[in-house]
Design a protein around this motif. Sequence first.
Motif, PDB file in Angstrom:
ATOM      1  N   ILE A   1       0.811  -1.217   0.000  1.00 45.17           N
ATOM      2  CA  ILE A   1       0.000   0.000   0.000  1.00 45.17           C
ATOM      3  C   ILE A   1       0.843   1.266   0.000  1.00 45.17           C
ATOM      4  O   ILE A   1       0.579   2.227  -0.716  1.00 45.17           O
ATOM      5  CB  ILE A   1      -0.954   0.010   1.216  1.00 45.17           C
ATOM      6  N   GLY A   2       1.884   1.291   0.815  1.00 44.60           N
ATOM      7  CA  GLY A   2       2.711   2.481   0.971  1.00 44.60           C
ATOM      8  C   GLY A   2       3.304   2.503   2.364  1.00 44.60           C
ATOM      9  O   GLY A   2       2.680   2.046   3.326  1.00 44.60           O
ATOM     10  N   GLU A   3       4.497   3.041   2.485  1.00 43.76           N
ATOM     11  CA  GLU A   3       5.241   2.951   3.739  1.00 43.76           C
ATOM     12  C   GLU A   3       4.798   3.961   4.794  1.00 43.76           C
ATOM     13  O   GLU A   3       5.157   3.832   5.965  1.00 43.76           O
ATOM     14  CB  GLU A   3       6.742   3.141   3.474  1.00 43.76           C
ATOM     15  N   LYS A   4       4.003   4.961   4.424  1.00 43.40           N
ATOM     16  CA  LYS A   4       3.615   6.017   5.356  1.00 43.40           C
ATOM     17  C   LYS A   4       2.438   5.572   6.216  1.00 43.40           C
ATOM     18  O   LYS A   4       1.323   5.361   5.721  1.00 43.40           O
ATOM     19  CB  LYS A   4       3.242   7.284   4.588  1.00 43.40           C
ATOM     20  N   ILE A   5       2.683   5.424   7.532  1.00 46.99           N
ATOM     21  CA  ILE A   5       1.639   5.045   8.496  1.00 46.99           C
ATOM     22  C   ILE A   5       1.120   6.324   9.133  1.00 46.99           C
ATOM     23  O   ILE A   5       1.871   7.068   9.774  1.00 46.99           O
ATOM     24  CB  ILE A   5       2.188   4.093   9.562  1.00 46.99           C
ATOM     25  N   LEU A   6      -0.173   6.592   8.972  1.00 47.43           N
ATOM     26  CA  LEU A   6      -0.754   7.860   9.419  1.00 47.43           C
ATOM     27  C   LEU A   6      -1.316   7.800  10.830  1.00 47.43           C
ATOM     28  O   LEU A   6      -1.217   8.775  11.582  1.00 47.43           O
ATOM     29  CB  LEU A   6      -1.869   8.282   8.456  1.00 47.43           C
ATOM     30  N   ALA A   7      -1.927   6.686  11.193  1.00 47.82           N
ATOM     31  CA  ALA A   7      -2.576   6.583  12.503  1.00 47.82           C
ATOM     32  C   ALA A   7      -2.709   5.122  12.888  1.00 47.82           C
ATOM     33  O   ALA A   7      -2.725   4.234  12.026  1.00 47.82           O
ATOM     34  CB  ALA A   7      -3.951   7.253  12.476  1.00 47.82           C
ATOM     35  N   ILE A   8      -2.832   4.888  14.207  1.00 52.80           N
ATOM     36  CA  ILE A   8      -2.937   3.502  14.677  1.00 52.80           C
ATOM     37  C   ILE A   8      -3.715   3.455  15.990  1.00 52.80           C
ATOM     38  O   ILE A   8      -3.691   4.411  16.787  1.00 52.80           O
ATOM     39  CB  ILE A   8      -1.533   2.876  14.847  1.00 52.80           C
ATOM     40  N   ILE A   9      -4.438   2.374  16.189  1.00 51.84           N
ATOM     41  CA  ILE A   9      -5.171   2.129  17.421  1.00 51.84           C
ATOM     42  C   ILE A   9      -5.203   0.619  17.630  1.00 51.84           C
ATOM     43  O   ILE A   9      -5.220  -0.147  16.658  1.00 51.84           O
ATOM     44  CB  ILE A   9      -6.602   2.710  17.346  1.00 51.84           C
ATOM     45  N   GLY A  10      -5.162   0.170  18.873  1.00 52.95           N
ATOM     46  CA  GLY A  10      -5.129  -1.279  19.068  1.00 52.95           C
ATOM     47  C   GLY A  10      -5.485  -1.735  20.467  1.00 52.95           C
ATOM     48  O   GLY A  10      -5.567  -0.939  21.405  1.00 52.95           O
ATOM     49  N   GLU A  11      -5.694  -3.047  20.554  1.00 48.53           N
ATOM     50  CA  GLU A  11      -6.024  -3.700  21.820  1.00 48.53           C
ATOM     51  C   GLU A  11      -5.276  -5.012  21.894  1.00 48.53           C
ATOM     52  O   GLU A  11      -5.126  -5.707  20.883  1.00 48.53           O
ATOM     53  CB  GLU A  11      -7.532  -3.950  21.891  1.00 48.53           C
ATOM     54  N   VAL A  12      -4.719  -5.332  23.060  1.00 49.49           N
ATOM     55  CA  VAL A  12      -3.975  -6.574  23.239  1.00 49.49           C
ATOM     56  C   VAL A  12      -4.566  -7.376  24.395  1.00 49.49           C
ATOM     57  O   VAL A  12      -5.245  -6.834  25.269  1.00 49.49           O
ATOM     58  CB  VAL A  12      -2.474  -6.309  23.502  1.00 49.49           C
ATOM     59  N   ARG A  13      -4.251  -8.675  24.396  1.00 53.95           N
ATOM     60  CA  ARG A  13      -4.793  -9.550  25.427  1.00 53.95           C
ATOM     61  C   ARG A  13      -3.800 -10.669  25.716  1.00 53.95           C
ATOM     62  O   ARG A  13      -3.273 -11.287  24.792  1.00 53.95           O
ATOM     63  CB  ARG A  13      -6.127 -10.133  24.950  1.00 53.95           C
ATOM     64  N   ASP A  14      -3.566 -10.937  26.995  1.00 56.67           N
ATOM     65  CA  ASP A  14      -2.719 -12.063  27.390  1.00 56.67           C
ATOM     66  C   ASP A  14      -3.614 -13.255  27.702  1.00 56.67           C
ATOM     67  O   ASP A  14      -4.227 -13.322  28.767  1.00 56.67           O
ATOM     68  CB  ASP A  14      -1.858 -11.700  28.603  1.00 56.67           C
ATOM     69  N   ASP A  15      -3.712 -14.182  26.750  1.00 59.52           N
ATOM     70  CA  ASP A  15      -4.524 -15.389  26.932  1.00 59.52           C
ATOM     71  C   ASP A  15      -3.743 -16.517  27.593  1.00 59.52           C
ATOM     72  O   ASP A  15      -4.313 -17.556  27.906  1.00 59.52           O
ATOM     73  CB  ASP A  15      -5.014 -15.903  25.566  1.00 59.52           C
ATOM     74  N   MET A  16      -2.439 -16.331  27.755  1.00 59.14           N
ATOM     75  CA  MET A  16      -1.588 -17.415  28.242  1.00 59.14           C
ATOM     76  C   MET A  16      -1.620 -17.533  29.758  1.00 59.14           C
ATOM     77  O   MET A  16      -1.911 -18.581  30.317  1.00 59.14           O
ATOM     78  CB  MET A  16      -0.153 -17.184  27.754  1.00 59.14           C
ATOM     79  N   GLY A  17      -1.256 -16.459  30.430  1.00 55.54           N
ATOM     80  CA  GLY A  17      -1.243 -16.472  31.888  1.00 55.54           C
ATOM     81  C   GLY A  17       0.028 -17.033  32.477  1.00 55.54           C
ATOM     82  O   GLY A  17       0.793 -16.330  33.124  1.00 55.54           O
ATOM     83  N   LYS A  18       0.281 -18.316  32.213  1.00 54.45           N
ATOM     84  CA  LYS A  18       1.482 -18.944  32.765  1.00 54.45           C
ATOM     85  C   LYS A  18       1.934 -20.073  31.849  1.00 54.45           C
ATOM     86  O   LYS A  18       1.173 -20.536  30.990  1.00 54.45           O
ATOM     87  CB  LYS A  18       1.235 -19.477  34.171  1.00 54.45           C
ATOM     88  N   ALA A  19       3.175 -20.516  32.062  1.00 61.37           N
ATOM     89  CA  ALA A  19       3.727 -21.608  31.270  1.00 61.37           C
ATOM     90  C   ALA A  19       4.719 -22.388  32.117  1.00 61.37           C
ATOM     91  O   ALA A  19       5.358 -21.825  33.023  1.00 61.37           O
ATOM     92  CB  ALA A  19       4.414 -21.072  30.019  1.00 61.37           C
ATOM     93  N   PRO A  20       4.879 -23.686  31.855  1.00 54.41           N
ATOM     94  CA  PRO A  20       5.793 -24.508  32.661  1.00 54.41           C
ATOM     95  C   PRO A  20       7.250 -24.156  32.405  1.00 54.41           C
ATOM     96  O   PRO A  20       7.655 -23.868  31.274  1.00 54.41           O
ATOM     97  CB  PRO A  20       5.489 -25.938  32.201  1.00 54.41           C
ATOM     98  N   ILE A  21       8.038 -24.156  33.451  1.00 57.09           N
ATOM     99  CA  ILE A  21       9.471 -23.901  33.346  1.00 57.09           C
ATOM    100  C   ILE A  21      10.190 -25.229  33.127  1.00 57.09           C
ATOM    101  O   ILE A  21      10.102 -26.136  33.958  1.00 57.09           O
ATOM    102  CB  ILE A  21       9.999 -23.191  34.609  1.00 57.09           C
TER     103      ILE A  21
END
Length: 380
Positions: free
Chosen positions: A191-211
Amino acid sequence: MKSKLKVLISGTGFAGQGHADAFRAYGAEVVGIVGRTESVVKEVASKMNIPYASTDWKQALKDCQPDIVSIATPGGAHYETIIQAIEFGCHIFSDKPLTHSGESAVELYELAKRKNIKTAFASSFRYMPCILHAKELVASGAIGEPVEVECISHFNLERDIPFGWSHRKEDGGGRLNNNFTHMMSIVTSVIGEKILAIIGEVRDDMGKAPIVDGVHNFKTRRDFIPKDINDPSLKWGESNVEWSYTVMAKLESKIASKPVSVLFKHGGLNPRFHEEDHIVFYGTKGAIYIKGHYGSGPLYLWDQNKTWKELDMPENITANQPEVEGDTQRNWHYLVREFIKDINGEKVAPYQTFKEGSLYQQLIDLIRKNNNWTDVNYLQ
């Protein structure tokens, strides 16, 4: 006759070995490799016929005197390694993410620019054949003015993969660092390299993991999933980073009168239905649909006939692809080829550098703030 460019590799896993293969394919000499664990780095060096192996990066720079360093470790380990390489005057090829934070990534970009160091940032799935094909189609006006892009992917990663860098923000983990970087690179390339604006949401679905002990290669971490995940003797580490994200962006296009809307939707732990991961470029006169989360294909065009038609790959794109197996490896080869040509003074098309790497890291910092919500309780 030009002497061979000397390359020092940081990282002994899948990426380090892949980078070494790519640089060798284009005439460079891999003079050394550095890793965290002495036994592992010696084993990899022996297997790959690399003459120098070490766990001390700064000493390796002195001993090997490389022209180029290749950074193939998790993002959290990049900062000091790259700082020292810049001080030695080395050109730098770095895998994504550039670092663990926007602030440190900008510092590296500005320092490399001041020192006149050439850099390459390997968010390299923009070199997938179908993505290159889509770029040609959009530029030719095949879909009219681009108006919207949709990127949907679900990876169904195992929740019980051993705890490691991918679970930690400070180590360069998270799906934004390790998926979104590629997706943004893909979309901007078309599309083109110029990024004009951004908005987002993130979520941690993992929580924990075995060592679990003994995991040295990111690609084989699934082999270390505990057989009994309910074993009371297991120790656990807590994730502090996103495993799913939804991001919207606006991009500028030279052939569009309005900003192009982009949706990035990724579920790292969620299952996909059938083979529904896809990338779609919509325009005022048509659309391009590419199967696969990174655009593996095939590619379909919706045109004036109001039907989807699968298109063959143009010969010019096929002929320019490195002849190696695996998408990741082929894309590394493609970017390494361009990087080496540039260092040797040959004319090449623009490629991504620490400029994009630092920009993407700043975008990720903004997205992770998760502060874009509007509380509507007062309306109810």
